[in-house]
Motif scaffolding. Structure first.
Motif, PDB file in Angstrom:
ATOM      1  N   LYS A  20      -4.859  -1.893  -6.565  1.00  0.00           N
ATOM      2  CA  LYS A  20      -4.274  -2.214  -5.323  1.00  0.00           C
ATOM      3  C   LYS A  20      -2.566  -2.799  -5.347  1.00  0.00           C
ATOM      4  O   LYS A  20      -2.058  -2.641  -4.416  1.00  0.00           O
ATOM      5  N   VAL A  21      -2.214  -2.991  -6.508  1.00  0.00           N
ATOM      6  CA  VAL A  21      -0.941  -3.415  -6.821  1.00  0.00           C
ATOM      7  C   VAL A  21      -0.291  -3.071  -7.967  1.00  0.00           C
ATOM      8  O   VAL A  21      -1.233  -2.877  -8.859  1.00  0.00           O
ATOM      9  N   GLY A  41       2.618  -1.939  -3.120  1.00  0.00           N
ATOM     10  CA  GLY A  41       1.056  -2.023  -2.745  1.00  0.00           C
ATOM     11  C   GLY A  41       1.143  -0.817  -1.839  1.00  0.00           C
ATOM     12  O   GLY A  41       1.874   0.255  -2.079  1.00  0.00           O
ATOM     13  N   TYR A  42       0.472  -0.918  -0.800  1.00  0.00           N
ATOM     14  CA  TYR A  42       0.391   0.359   0.396  1.00  0.00           C
ATOM     15  C   TYR A  42      -0.166   1.629  -0.224  1.00  0.00           C
ATOM     16  O   TYR A  42       0.004   2.692   0.221  1.00  0.00           O
ATOM     17  N   ASP A  43      -0.824   1.453  -1.171  1.00  0.00           N
ATOM     18  CA  ASP A  43      -1.635   2.808  -1.847  1.00  0.00           C
ATOM     19  C   ASP A  43      -0.452   3.943  -2.019  1.00  0.00           C
ATOM     20  O   ASP A  43      -0.529   5.043  -1.579  1.00  0.00           O
ATOM     21  N   SER A  44       0.609   3.487  -2.670  1.00  0.00           N
ATOM     22  CA  SER A  44       1.737   4.181  -2.726  1.00  0.00           C
ATOM     23  C   SER A  44       2.168   4.971  -4.255  1.00  0.00           C
ATOM     24  O   SER A  44       3.455   5.660  -4.422  1.00  0.00           O
ATOM     25  N   TYR A 150      -9.136  -9.027  -3.998  1.00  0.00           N
ATOM     26  CA  TYR A 150      -8.309  -8.320  -2.837  1.00  0.00           C
ATOM     27  C   TYR A 150      -8.530  -8.740  -1.425  1.00  0.00           C
ATOM     28  O   TYR A 150      -9.943  -8.359  -1.204  1.00  0.00           O
ATOM     29  N   ASP A 152      -6.491  -7.519   1.903  1.00  0.00           N
ATOM     30  CA  ASP A 152      -6.012  -6.821   2.786  1.00  0.00           C
ATOM     31  C   ASP A 152      -4.537  -6.561   2.320  1.00  0.00           C
ATOM     32  O   ASP A 152      -3.897  -7.219   1.781  1.00  0.00           O
ATOM     33  N   GLU A 153      -3.828  -5.093   2.982  1.00  0.00           N
ATOM     34  CA  GLU A 153      -2.396  -5.260   3.048  1.00  0.00           C
ATOM     35  C   GLU A 153      -1.822  -5.807   3.878  1.00  0.00           C
ATOM     36  O   GLU A 153      -2.481  -6.194   4.880  1.00  0.00           O
ATOM     37  N   ARG A 154      -0.581  -6.361   3.498  1.00  0.00           N
ATOM     38  CA  ARG A 154       0.256  -6.926   4.525  1.00  0.00           C
ATOM     39  C   ARG A 154       1.054  -5.771   5.299  1.00  0.00           C
ATOM     40  O   ARG A 154       1.760  -4.764   4.714  1.00  0.00           O
ATOM     41  N   ILE A 155       1.043  -5.682   6.476  1.00  0.00           N
ATOM     42  CA  ILE A 155       1.700  -4.716   7.337  1.00  0.00           C
ATOM     43  C   ILE A 155       3.017  -5.047   8.070  1.00  0.00           C
ATOM     44  O   ILE A 155       3.336  -4.417   8.727  1.00  0.00           O
TER      45      ILE A 155
END
Length: 232
Positions: A20-21, A41-44, A150, A152-155
């Motif tokens: 995830k990171v 992050g952000y599945d990038s 984990y 959640d993602e920070r948006i």
């Protein structure tokens, strides 16, 4: 015991896709300057093959990674297991930066990121794609890395850029994304490294002179003269 290999195995790729990171490390050329590490992050991250990965780069208040890559190309991506069996992986390679509008960016974005980032409001966050050719893959134990869950993602960043006008984004790009903290230019679209460095020279000269002048009025006059000389 650590191990090294020339490329990612199928097992490596499967494990990397679950993380995830990850962390991106770059540095200036030579012995001077500051080494930079950025969490992502952000599945990038996407794996193209056993020797090539691409990273979706988002807008932020600095440009260390891009400036370093455009100066020397060196990059290391590190990730570690926070759940399951312990593992640390380091991916050593050379990176190239592609910006929106470049054919390479458009092709990579469409194939690997468009389904999640095509929405115009979400796309405002996207700054570039970093294309990394791997030279060495390292693996070590990770026994000292703690367990973490984990959530959640920070948006926050995506929402922040969603509400920005193009004019505001252009100002931010010029202010924050022109040069690294060591003065290395990013050469990003819409930036002017020469102007920013001239401003910094003028500011440094002004601060150096003011303590030595005999009064505020004379100090102000000398500061104005310095700035005019710098920008003429």
């Amino acid at each position: 015991m650590g191990s090294f290999r020339d490329a990612l195995t199928e097992s490596d790729q499967e494990w990397i896709r679950k993380q995830k990171v990850y962390f991106v490390a770059t540095s200036p050329q030579g012995s001077d300057g500051h080494v930079n590490t950025s969490p992502k992050g952000y599945d990038s991250l996407r794996i193209l093959n056993s020797k090539r990965i691409v990273l979706l780069d988002g807008r932020g208040n600095g440009c260390e990674t891009i400036s370093h890559l455009r100066e020397n190309g060196r990059i290391t991506i590190m990730m570690c297991a926070f759940e399951g069996g312990p593992r640390i992986m380091r991916l050593f390679g050379r990176g190239v930066v592609y910006e929106p509008g470049q054919p390479e960016f458009d092709e990579l974005f469409e194939e690997h990121f468009a389904s999640e980032w095509r929405d115009p409001d979400r796309f405002k966050f996207v700054r570039s794609i970093i294309d990394v050719q791997l030279e060495l893959v390292g693996q070590s134990c990770g026994f000292a890395v703690p367990f973490m869950d984990y959530k959640d993602e920070r948006i926050t960043l995506v929402n922040h850029h969603r509400g920005k006008t193009e004019e505001a984004r252009a100002r931010s790009r010029s202010k924050d994304n022109t040069v690294s903290i060591d003065g290395i230019p990013s050469f990003l679209e819409g930036t002017d490294s020469g102007l920013v460095q001239a401003k910094r020279r003028a500011s440094s000269a002004m601060h150096a002179m003011v303590p030595w002048v005999g009064g505020a009025a004379l100090g102000a006059a000398l500061a104005v003269a310095t700035i005019r000389s710098t920008f003429k």
